[in-house]
Design a protein around this motif. Structure first.
Motif, PDB file in Angstrom:
ATOM      1  N   THR A   1       0.838  -1.208   0.000  1.00  9.52           N
ATOM      2  CA  THR A   1       0.000   0.000   0.000  1.00  9.52           C
ATOM      3  C   THR A   1       0.870   1.254   0.000  1.00  9.52           C
ATOM      4  O   THR A   1       0.511   2.253  -0.602  1.00  9.52           O
ATOM      5  CB  THR A   1      -0.957  -0.001   1.218  1.00  9.52           C
TER       6      THR A   1
ATOM      7  N   ARG B   1       2.412   6.032  -2.820  1.00  8.34           N
ATOM      8  CA  ARG B   1       3.457   6.914  -3.374  1.00  8.34           C
ATOM      9  C   ARG B   1       3.222   7.141  -4.864  1.00  8.34           C
ATOM     10  O   ARG B   1       3.383   8.258  -5.364  1.00  8.34           O
ATOM     11  CB  ARG B   1       4.866   6.337  -3.127  1.00  8.34           C
TER      12      ARG B   1
ATOM     13  N   GLU C   1       1.838   9.682   9.521  1.00  6.80           N
ATOM     14  CA  GLU C   1       0.593   9.157  10.100  1.00  6.80           C
ATOM     15  C   GLU C   1      -0.063   8.188   9.120  1.00  6.80           C
ATOM     16  O   GLU C   1       0.409   8.027   7.997  1.00  6.80           O
ATOM     17  CB  GLU C   1      -0.343  10.323  10.425  1.00  6.80           C
TER      18      GLU C   1
ATOM     19  N   GLY D   1       2.801  -4.048   4.296  1.00  7.86           N
ATOM     20  CA  GLY D   1       2.372  -2.749   4.830  1.00  7.86           C
ATOM     21  C   GLY D   1       0.858  -2.630   4.924  1.00  7.86           C
ATOM     22  O   GLY D   1       0.331  -1.533   5.106  1.00  7.86           O
TER      23      GLY D   1
ATOM     24  N   ARG E   1      -2.819  -2.450   8.597  1.00 10.02           N
ATOM     25  CA  ARG E   1      -2.086  -1.717   9.624  1.00 10.02           C
ATOM     26  C   ARG E   1      -2.962  -1.321  10.798  1.00 10.02           C
ATOM     27  O   ARG E   1      -2.466  -0.717  11.746  1.00 10.02           O
ATOM     28  CB  ARG E   1      -1.519  -0.436   9.013  1.00 10.02           C
TER      29      ARG E   1
ATOM     30  N   GLN F   1      -8.619  -2.386   9.182  1.00  9.69           N
ATOM     31  CA  GLN F   1      -8.083  -2.914   7.915  1.00  9.69           C
ATOM     32  C   GLN F   1      -8.012  -4.438   7.947  1.00  9.69           C
ATOM     33  O   GLN F   1      -8.252  -5.105   6.937  1.00  9.69           O
ATOM     34  CB  GLN F   1      -6.696  -2.341   7.630  1.00  9.69           C
TER      35      GLN F   1
HETATM   36  P1  AMP Z   1       5.292   2.248   3.891  1.00  8.48           P
HETATM   37  O1  AMP Z   1       5.932   2.352   2.558  1.00  8.48           O
HETATM   38  O2  AMP Z   1       4.593   0.933   4.083  1.00  8.48           O
HETATM   39  O3  AMP Z   1       6.243   2.548   5.024  1.00  8.48           O
HETATM   40  O4  AMP Z   1       4.146   3.343   3.945  1.00  8.48           O
HETATM   41  C1  AMP Z   1       4.450   4.737   3.830  1.00  8.48           C
HETATM   42  C2  AMP Z   1       3.287   5.562   4.360  1.00  8.48           C
HETATM   43  O5  AMP Z   1       2.114   5.312   3.567  1.00  8.48           O
HETATM   44  C3  AMP Z   1       2.862   5.278   5.794  1.00  8.48           C
HETATM   45  O6  AMP Z   1       3.642   5.968   6.740  1.00  8.48           O
HETATM   46  C4  AMP Z   1       1.407   5.731   5.768  1.00  8.48           C
HETATM   47  O7  AMP Z   1       1.305   7.134   5.810  1.00  8.48           O
HETATM   48  C5  AMP Z   1       0.944   5.278   4.383  1.00  8.48           C
HETATM   49  N1  AMP Z   1       0.426   3.886   4.389  1.00  8.48           N
HETATM   50  C6  AMP Z   1       0.938   2.815   3.739  1.00  8.48           C
HETATM   51  N2  AMP Z   1       0.214   1.711   3.955  1.00  8.48           N
HETATM   52  C7  AMP Z   1      -0.802   2.087   4.765  1.00  8.48           C
HETATM   53  C8  AMP Z   1      -1.890   1.411   5.374  1.00  8.48           C
HETATM   54  N3  AMP Z   1      -2.096   0.090   5.195  1.00  8.48           N
HETATM   55  N4  AMP Z   1      -2.750   2.148   6.136  1.00  8.48           N
HETATM   56  C9  AMP Z   1      -2.584   3.468   6.330  1.00  8.48           C
HETATM   57  N5  AMP Z   1      -1.562   4.157   5.817  1.00  8.48           N
HETATM   58  C10 AMP Z   1      -0.675   3.494   5.037  1.00  8.48           C
END
Ligand code: AMP
Length: 220
Positions: free
Chosen positions: A33, A38, A59, A87, A90, A94
């Motif tokens: 995710t 991104r 956040e 990811g 979380r 979810q």
């Molecule tokens: P990551 O690449 O998994 O570290 O995700 C980067 C950012 O994307 C996180 O710090 C959140 O802001 C957002 N994000 C990614 N996956 C989730 C998720 N399953 N639920 C909520 N926010 C997410």
């Protein structure tokens, strides 16, 4: 039936790296995710516009948004293709959505693999990491520099990028989010007897080999 697994662990635990290796070895598909969000931010889609500031603060983006994109991506895959959730989920909401999403598509979770790591080591890992802007090969200021200064070992590109949320302050917020909202979902899966904890402090190959031991031999 396709194998479905969740990689769980704090930011910087190596989920993305390991998901990439499992993808290659087992012919499964990694659904991250973070990567999808991104891409949405970069493309300036409505989801990206909503997510940008939240991500930069470290956040969590709303449950509806992330569960929505996961459902959409699963629908693009054939039912025989297994998935590595990286990811996601979380939060408890979810995790509940994922149960529904999988059930309605005739899929079922096989394994939840938790990568355990020490928090100070994570800050060191995350604040030093960067990738090739062209081929995405991962590097690190202190642990893995390109053989030739500022030239990607894999593709020869001289452009590199860092995630805007890989600074110490944001990393601490991301860890607090993990501790407060994500770690509490583990008991849901522990009750089902599908959780295995792997020491994520080892080298990449060492961790990969522990994961292969859980998943069983990859198909030839
Ligand atoms: P990551 O690449 O998994 O570290 O995700 C980067 C950012 O994307 C996180 O710090 C959140 O802001 C957002 N994000 C990614 N996956 C989730 C998720 N399953 N639920 C909520 N926010 C997410």
């Amino acid at each position: 039936m396709a194998m479905e697994i969740i990689l769980l662990g704090p930011p910087g635990a190596g989920k993305g790296t390991q998901a990439g290796l499992i993808e290659e070895a087992y012919g499964m598909v990694q659904l991250s995710t973070g990567d999808m969000l991104r891409a949405a931010v970069k493309a300036g889609t409505p989801v990206g516009l909503k997510a940008k500031a939240v991500m930069e603060a470290g956040e969590l983006v709303s449950d509806d948004i992330v569960s929505g994109i996961i459902g959409d991506r699963l629908d693009e895959l054939g039912s025989e293709t297994g998935v590595i959730f990286d990811g996601y989920p979380r939060t408890e909401a979810q995790a509940a959505s994922l149960d529904e999403i999988l059930k309605s598509r005739g899929r079922k979770l096989n394994h939840v693999i938790e990568l355990g790591v020490d928090e100070d080591a994570l800050v060191d890992r995350i604040t030093g990491r960067y990738t090739c802007a062209k081929c995405n090969e991962g590097y690190h200021d202190r642990h893995k520099q390109p053989a030739k200064d500022s030239v990607c070992d894999e593709c020869g590109s001289t452009e590199f990028k860092r995630r805007p949320d890989d600074n110490e302050e944001t990393v601490r917020t991301r860890m607090a989010e993990y501790r407060g909202k994500t770690a509490p979902i583990l008991p849901i899966y522990e009750e089902r007897g599908i959780v295995t904890r792997v020491d994520g402090m080892g080298g990449i190959e060492e961790v990969a080999s522990s994961i292969r031991a859980i998943l069983g031999a990859p198909p030839k």
